[in-house]
Design an enzyme around this catalytic site. Structure first.
Site, short mmCIF file in Angstrom:
data_model
loop_
_atom_site.label_atom_id
_atom_site.label_comp_id
_atom_site.label_asym_id
_atom_site.label_seq_id
_atom_site.Cartn_x
_atom_site.Cartn_y
_atom_site.Cartn_z
CE1 TYR A 53 2.33 5.68 -3.64
CE2 TYR A 53 1.20 3.85 -4.69
CZ TYR A 53 2.34 4.39 -4.13
OH TYR A 53 3.47 3.62 -4.06
N GLY A 54 -3.45 9.07 -3.86
CA GLY A 54 -4.76 9.43 -4.40
C GLY A 54 -4.86 10.73 -5.16
CB CYS B 277 -3.28 0.30 -2.49
SG CYS B 277 -3.32 2.01 -3.02
CG ASN B 278 -9.74 0.49 -2.99
OD1 ASN B 278 -10.62 -0.19 -3.45
ND2 ASN B 278 -9.42 0.46 -1.70
CB THR B 279 -5.06 4.62 -5.33
OG1 THR B 279 -5.95 5.08 -4.31
CG2 THR B 279 -4.73 5.75 -6.27
CG ASP C 14 -1.90 1.17 1.22
OD1 ASP C 14 -2.34 1.59 0.13
OD2 ASP C 14 -2.23 1.71 2.30
CB SER C 15 0.18 4.76 -0.76
OG SER C 15 -0.94 4.95 0.10
CB CYS D 105 -9.54 4.63 0.39
SG CYS D 105 -7.92 5.10 1.08
CB THR D 106 -6.86 -0.23 2.29
OG1 THR D 106 -5.74 0.52 1.78
CG2 THR D 106 -7.31 -1.25 1.26
CG HIS D 107 -5.08 5.06 4.21
ND1 HIS D 107 -4.54 4.51 3.08
CD2 HIS D 107 -4.04 5.63 4.88
CE1 HIS D 107 -3.23 4.73 3.07
NE2 HIS D 107 -2.90 5.40 4.16
N1 DGL Z 1 -4.99 3.07 0.82
C1 DGL Z 1 -5.02 3.47 -0.53
C2 DGL Z 1 -6.27 3.10 -1.28
O1 DGL Z 1 -6.87 2.10 -0.95
C3 DGL Z 1 -4.30 4.70 -0.97
C4 DGL Z 1 -4.54 5.99 -0.30
C5 DGL Z 1 -3.64 7.04 -0.92
O2 DGL Z 1 -2.44 6.79 -0.96
O3 DGL Z 1 -4.14 8.08 -1.34
O4 DGL Z 1 -6.67 3.75 -2.20
#
Ligand code: DGL
Length: 283
Positions: free
Chosen positions: A39-40, A70-72, A7-8, A206-208
């Site tokens: 990353y978003g 990470c979805n992104t 993940d990021s 978003c996994t966060h």
């Molecule tokens: N946790 C990430 C996701 O699922 C990335 C969040 C990010 O880096 O902006 O998209």
């Protein structure tokens, strides 16, 4: 051999935690690209390059499989990497390796249908009975991956994506709960205004956000079902590993946590979620 989780930043720990419960004897290496997080808000090409670098690093550490938690990265980079980079990289490295994402399992969970299923296109208009909200980074929302892939399978589901600018960054920085609560409430209100009513279900895309899932539950209408990516992804990984014994997940129950950023402990927010202190090594 081990399973890599990428993940990021700290968001992928939400997926990793479920993996560890599900595969207690497998070896896991987690890599957070914290020097480049979030990353978003980045352009697609950068997301592709950073994701490839993360995968290479995890394969170099001895992973056979890498899960993009990470979805992104999954939405923007995965298909490109599978088509343009992975075939040559496999030849170069001379052993079986693969990269999996988290969007396919999430869409399977949201639609109740296997990924291969395509809706029969009918001429008449299908009534949208089920309103699904997707909270995600701006890059994931702009890719429209959830809208496109769900529409291919279930035309009775209307998908509304809410780009949650800054939210992953706040979680990454270990922001105060009061600030996170305010940000989440504002995004939930915005999407309800856009839809004209509260959504029937929601994906934390978003996994966060899974780290603060309780704040989303509080802000959404009581009882709104959430589709949890960690569970959906663990189910998919279990099926994948059973079908593909060539990808060795290891047997030692080892856990390593790497970061491209600063080594050491993570924020209190993350530790409270994880349940104990966590120390990251510099990648
Ligand atoms: N946790 C990430 C996701 O699922 C990335 C969040 C990010 O880096 O902006 O998209």
């Amino acid at each position: 051999m081990a399973i890599g989780v990428f993940d990021s930043g700290v968001g992928g720990l939400s997926v990793h935690r479920t993996f560890v419960e599900r595969f207690p004897t497998a070896d896991f290496i987690y890599l957070a690209d914290q020097i480049n997080t979030p990353y978003g808000g980045r352009p697609g090409e950068e997301i592709v390059d950073l994701t490839r670098a993360g995968c290479e690093r995890l394969f170099a550490e001895g992973c056979s499989l890498v899960v993009l938690a990470c979805n992104t990265a999954s939405g923007i980079a995965l298909r490109r990497l599978q088509q343009t980079w992975l075939p040559n990289y496999r030849r170069q490295i001379g052993r079986p390796v693969n990269v999996l994402g988290i969007i396919v399992p999430t869409i399977e969970a949201a639609t109740g249908l296997p990924w291969e299923h395509e809706a029969e296109r009918r001429g008449d208009k299908v009534e949208k009975l089920d309103i699904l909200a997707v909270f995600s980074t701006p890059a994931t929302a702009a890719s429209r991956v959830y809208e496109i892939e769900i529409d291919k399978r279930r035309q009775d589901v209307a998908v509304f994506s809410q780009p949650c600018e800054e939210l992953a960054g706040l979680i990454e920085a270990g922001a105060r709960r009061a600030d996170l609560e305010k940000a989440v409430a504002a995004h939930v209100k915005t999407i309800a205004n856009r839809i004209g009513r509260a959504p029937d279900r929601a994906i934390l895309g978003c996994t966060h956000y899974e780290i603060i899932a309780d704040l989303f539950c509080d802000a959404l209408a009581p009882g709104t079902p959430l589709i949890h990516q960690p569970l959906a992804t663990a189910d998919a990984l279990e099926r994948y590993v059973q079908r593909h014994p060539e990808f060795d997940p290891g047997t030692g129950g080892k856990r390593r946590f790497l970061t491209t950023g600063k080594s050491g402990a993570q924020s209190r927010l993350v530790e409270a979620f994880w349940g104990r202190s966590l120390s990251f090594e510099r990648a």
